[in-house]
Design a protein around this motif. Structure first.
Motif, PDB file in Angstrom:
ATOM      1  N   HIS A  38       1.512  -2.511  -8.940  1.00 54.57           N
ATOM      2  CA  HIS A  38       0.472  -3.295  -8.265  1.00 54.57           C
ATOM      3  C   HIS A  38       0.358  -2.897  -6.793  1.00 54.57           C
ATOM      4  O   HIS A  38      -0.741  -2.806  -6.253  1.00 54.57           O
ATOM      5  N   GLU A  39       1.509  -2.669  -6.178  1.00 54.05           N
ATOM      6  CA  GLU A  39       1.521  -2.300  -4.757  1.00 54.05           C
ATOM      7  C   GLU A  39       0.692  -1.035  -4.517  1.00 54.05           C
ATOM      8  O   GLU A  39       0.002  -0.912  -3.505  1.00 54.05           O
ATOM      9  N   LYS A  40       0.734  -0.119  -5.470  1.00 54.74           N
ATOM     10  CA  LYS A  40       0.008   1.145  -5.325  1.00 54.74           C
ATOM     11  C   LYS A  40      -1.463   1.048  -5.703  1.00 54.74           C
ATOM     12  O   LYS A  40      -2.277   1.816  -5.193  1.00 54.74           O
ATOM     13  N   SER A  41      -1.809   0.120  -6.614  1.00 50.92           N
ATOM     14  CA  SER A  41      -3.169   0.189  -7.168  1.00 50.92           C
ATOM     15  C   SER A  41      -3.967  -1.119  -7.200  1.00 50.92           C
ATOM     16  O   SER A  41      -5.111  -1.093  -7.638  1.00 50.92           O
ATOM     17  N   SER A  42      -3.403  -2.218  -6.734  1.00 49.40           N
ATOM     18  CA  SER A  42      -4.121  -3.497  -6.822  1.00 49.40           C
ATOM     19  C   SER A  42      -4.590  -3.955  -5.444  1.00 49.40           C
ATOM     20  O   SER A  42      -3.783  -4.075  -4.515  1.00 49.40           O
ATOM     21  N   ASP A  43      -5.870  -4.239  -5.337  1.00 52.36           N
ATOM     22  CA  ASP A  43      -6.446  -4.682  -4.064  1.00 52.36           C
ATOM     23  C   ASP A  43      -5.804  -5.958  -3.535  1.00 52.36           C
ATOM     24  O   ASP A  43      -5.657  -6.132  -2.326  1.00 52.36           O
ATOM     25  N   TRP A  44      -5.417  -6.842  -4.422  1.00 50.35           N
ATOM     26  CA  TRP A  44      -4.865  -8.122  -4.009  1.00 50.35           C
ATOM     27  C   TRP A  44      -3.453  -8.018  -3.438  1.00 50.35           C
ATOM     28  O   TRP A  44      -2.981  -8.943  -2.763  1.00 50.35           O
ATOM     29  N   TRP A  45      -2.769  -6.911  -3.676  1.00 51.34           N
ATOM     30  CA  TRP A  45      -1.368  -6.794  -3.263  1.00 51.34           C
ATOM     31  C   TRP A  45      -1.187  -6.987  -1.756  1.00 51.34           C
ATOM     32  O   TRP A  45      -0.181  -7.551  -1.310  1.00 51.34           O
ATOM     33  N   ALA A  46      -2.142  -6.569  -0.965  1.00 48.10           N
ATOM     34  CA  ALA A  46      -2.043  -6.684   0.501  1.00 48.10           C
ATOM     35  C   ALA A  46      -1.908  -8.134   0.967  1.00 48.10           C
ATOM     36  O   ALA A  46      -1.441  -8.384   2.078  1.00 48.10           O
ATOM     37  N   TYR A  47      -2.285  -9.084   0.138  1.00 49.67           N
ATOM     38  CA  TYR A  47      -2.268 -10.499   0.508  1.00 49.67           C
ATOM     39  C   TYR A  47      -1.033 -11.246   0.020  1.00 49.67           C
ATOM     40  O   TYR A  47      -0.878 -12.430   0.293  1.00 49.67           O
ATOM     41  N   VAL A  48      -0.150 -10.568  -0.693  1.00 51.96           N
ATOM     42  CA  VAL A  48       1.011 -11.229  -1.300  1.00 51.96           C
ATOM     43  C   VAL A  48       2.058 -11.573  -0.251  1.00 51.96           C
ATOM     44  O   VAL A  48       2.478 -10.734   0.540  1.00 51.96           O
ATOM     45  N   ILE A  49       2.478 -12.827  -0.277  1.00 51.93           N
ATOM     46  CA  ILE A  49       3.541 -13.333   0.596  1.00 51.93           C
ATOM     47  C   ILE A  49       4.830 -13.555  -0.199  1.00 51.93           C
ATOM     48  O   ILE A  49       5.921 -13.339   0.282  1.00 51.93           O
ATOM     49  N   ARG A  50       4.670 -13.985  -1.466  1.00 48.22           N
ATOM     50  CA  ARG A  50       5.821 -14.345  -2.296  1.00 48.22           C
ATOM     51  C   ARG A  50       5.499 -14.071  -3.757  1.00 48.22           C
ATOM     52  O   ARG A  50       4.361 -14.234  -4.186  1.00 48.22           O
ATOM     53  N   VAL A  51       6.526 -13.678  -4.519  1.00 46.90           N
ATOM     54  CA  VAL A  51       6.394 -13.518  -5.964  1.00 46.90           C
ATOM     55  C   VAL A  51       7.527 -14.290  -6.632  1.00 46.90           C
ATOM     56  O   VAL A  51       8.693 -14.143  -6.252  1.00 46.90           O
TER      57      VAL A  51
END
Length: 87
Positions: A38-51
């Motif tokens: 996801h980090e490499k290919s998902s647009d939403w990854w830039a907004y992730v704070i916690r998983v």
């Protein structure tokens, strides 16, 4: 002999952004590797704070939880149309 894919333990992971907003729900037997994808290919990854990730006994269980979460928790980046079955 490898267990059938649907019988393997599987994680449901939830990615959150600011203010605890649910961005994405997914399943994987190796959630950390999946997040690297996801980090490499998902647009939403830039907004992730916690998983957060939770392990289920089978992919069947994880799929049911993921489907429910997509429908009722309304993650910003999942599409309800992509799911075929919701309990």
């Amino acid at each position: 002999m490898a267990r059938d894919l649907w019988e393997r333990p599987t994680f449901v992971y939830r990615a959150f952004g600011t203010n605890g907003r649910l961005l994405y729900v997914g399943i994987s037997d190796n959630w950390r590797a999946r997040l690297r994808g996801h980090e490499k290919s998902s647009d939403w990854w830039a907004y992730v704070i916690r998983v957060d990730a939770e392990l289920y006994e089978s992919r069947h269980q994880a799929f049911a939880v993921e489907s429910w979460a997509v429908r009722y928790e309304s993650p910003l980046w999942n599409s309800e149309e992509q799911w075929r079955w919701v309990p």
